[in-house]
Design an enzyme around this catalytic site. Sequence first.
Site, PDB file in Angstrom:
ATOM      1  N   ASN A   1       0.873  -1.173   0.000  1.00 59.34           N
ATOM      2  CA  ASN A   1       0.000   0.000   0.000  1.00 59.34           C
ATOM      3  C   ASN A   1       0.912   1.226   0.000  1.00 59.34           C
ATOM      4  OD1 ASN A   1      -1.776   2.065   0.483  1.00 59.34           O
ATOM      5  ND2 ASN A   1      -2.353   1.397   2.545  1.00 59.34           N
TER       6      ASN A   1
ATOM      7  N   LYS B   1       0.175   4.218  -0.245  1.00 56.18           N
ATOM      8  CA  LYS B   1      -0.458   5.411   0.359  1.00 56.18           C
ATOM      9  C   LYS B   1      -0.231   6.623  -0.562  1.00 56.18           C
ATOM     10  CE  LYS B   1      -0.104   3.226   4.834  1.00 56.18           C
ATOM     11  NZ  LYS B   1      -0.085   3.349   6.284  1.00 56.18           N
TER      12      LYS B   1
ATOM     13  N   HIS C   1      -9.406   1.144   5.009  1.00 55.81           N
ATOM     14  CA  HIS C   1      -8.129   1.360   5.702  1.00 55.81           C
ATOM     15  C   HIS C   1      -8.363   2.292   6.896  1.00 55.81           C
ATOM     16  CE1 HIS C   1      -4.059   2.585   6.588  1.00 55.81           C
ATOM     17  NE2 HIS C   1      -3.678   1.482   5.964  1.00 55.81           N
TER      18      HIS C   1
ATOM     19  N   GLU D   1      -6.784   4.716   7.966  1.00 60.99           N
ATOM     20  CA  GLU D   1      -6.604   6.146   7.660  1.00 60.99           C
ATOM     21  C   GLU D   1      -7.867   6.720   7.030  1.00 60.99           C
ATOM     22  OE1 GLU D   1      -2.924   5.581   5.541  1.00 60.99           O
ATOM     23  OE2 GLU D   1      -1.975   5.035   7.435  1.00 60.99           O
TER      24      GLU D   1
ATOM     25  N   GLU E   1      -5.092  -4.755  10.737  1.00 60.60           N
ATOM     26  CA  GLU E   1      -4.096  -3.697  10.920  1.00 60.60           C
ATOM     27  C   GLU E   1      -4.382  -2.968  12.224  1.00 60.60           C
ATOM     28  OE1 GLU E   1      -2.178  -2.629   6.872  1.00 60.60           O
ATOM     29  OE2 GLU E   1      -3.771  -1.208   7.275  1.00 60.60           O
TER      30      GLU E   1
ATOM     31  N   GLY F   1       2.760   2.492  10.859  1.00 60.66           N
ATOM     32  CA  GLY F   1       3.717   3.588  10.696  1.00 60.66           C
ATOM     33  C   GLY F   1       4.418   3.981  11.985  1.00 60.66           C
TER      34      GLY F   1
ATOM     35  N   SER G   1       3.730  -1.926  10.444  1.00 61.45           N
ATOM     36  CA  SER G   1       5.176  -1.981  10.658  1.00 61.45           C
ATOM     37  C   SER G   1       5.798  -3.339  10.331  1.00 61.45           C
ATOM     38  CB  SER G   1       5.519  -1.557  12.097  1.00 61.45           C
ATOM     39  OG  SER G   1       5.113  -0.215  12.315  1.00 61.45           O
TER      40      SER G   1
HETATM   41  P1  13P Z   1       3.209   0.553   7.753  1.00 63.94           P
HETATM   42  O1  13P Z   1       3.730  -0.741   7.141  1.00 63.94           O
HETATM   43  O2  13P Z   1       3.924   1.763   7.238  1.00 63.94           O
HETATM   44  O3  13P Z   1       3.115   0.473   9.230  1.00 63.94           O
HETATM   45  O4  13P Z   1       1.697   0.718   7.198  1.00 63.94           O
HETATM   46  C1  13P Z   1       0.823  -0.340   7.317  1.00 63.94           C
HETATM   47  C2  13P Z   1      -0.387  -0.015   6.541  1.00 63.94           C
HETATM   48  O5  13P Z   1      -1.154   0.852   6.917  1.00 63.94           O
HETATM   49  C3  13P Z   1      -0.629  -0.752   5.295  1.00 63.94           C
HETATM   50  O6  13P Z   1      -1.908  -0.523   4.810  1.00 63.94           O
END
Ligand code: 13P
Length: 258
Positions: A11, A13, A99, A101, A171, A177, A216
């Site tokens: 992803n 982003k 997601h 976010e 997640e 992150g 992560s």
């Molecule tokens: P990270 O791997 O940067 O923690 O992000 C995970 C994520 O949100 C994947 O959709």
Amino acid sequence: MRSRKPLVVGNWKMNGDRASGERLLSALVKGVDAALGARVGVAVCPPYPYLEQARAALEGAPIELGAQDVSSFDNGAYTGEVSATMLLDFGCRWAIVGHSERRALFGDDDEAVVAKAGRALEHGLGVIVCVGETLDEREGELTETVLARQVGALKAIGSKADAQRFVVAYEPVWAIGTGRTASPEQAQSAHAFIRARLADAGFAAATNTRILYGGSVKPANAESLFAMPDIDGGLIGGAALSADDFIAIARAAANAQG
Ligand code: 13P
């Protein structure tokens, strides 16, 4: 040997530009060969404007294309939205839905998530539905309550979801992150719980549904996570922006397969 073929999805982003995307895509095409592709499903989800660039770069490679969201509407007067049929037109096999976010910043609630996933499945677009608890919820011992609510909300699409096109990503929001990964045991326990709730919600394919871990994931922790019996691969954020790291994570998933 597991019955579920592992899947590793990048992803991206809202990161990168045309030039960095080109470099990343060409390194991925070199690094993910047919032998690796036979052992693990690999997909990348760039931002919308770069889908065509990615489609062209990935042609013939064992790497699938996905989007980071999809509209719950079919084509029409929905300014700013992108429909499932448009994504299919651009060679997408997957859309990420729900997601954290998007849930936290863009108002995607359980109802929107099931509407988006349902519309995508109706058109034959695969979905990766994200679920997961916040830090406050985990510390308040609400993890299972939240997961039960998020998975239970998917009940309406249970009968449309086959194991080829429906994937769940666990997640935990506190691990995204942050560099703070769920331990393999914490993740396994959430994954097993999600699988049981899928069965309760009428997903006939629950046993065969791939449940990915995200939060992560790095080359250093991927193998121990993927060794867990209900962790069928990963949804990778930051590490998916490095071809070397992403490929190492895909290899770890292939190795966990046995
Ligand atoms: P990270 O791997 O940067 O923690 O992000 C995970 C994520 O949100 C994947 O959709």
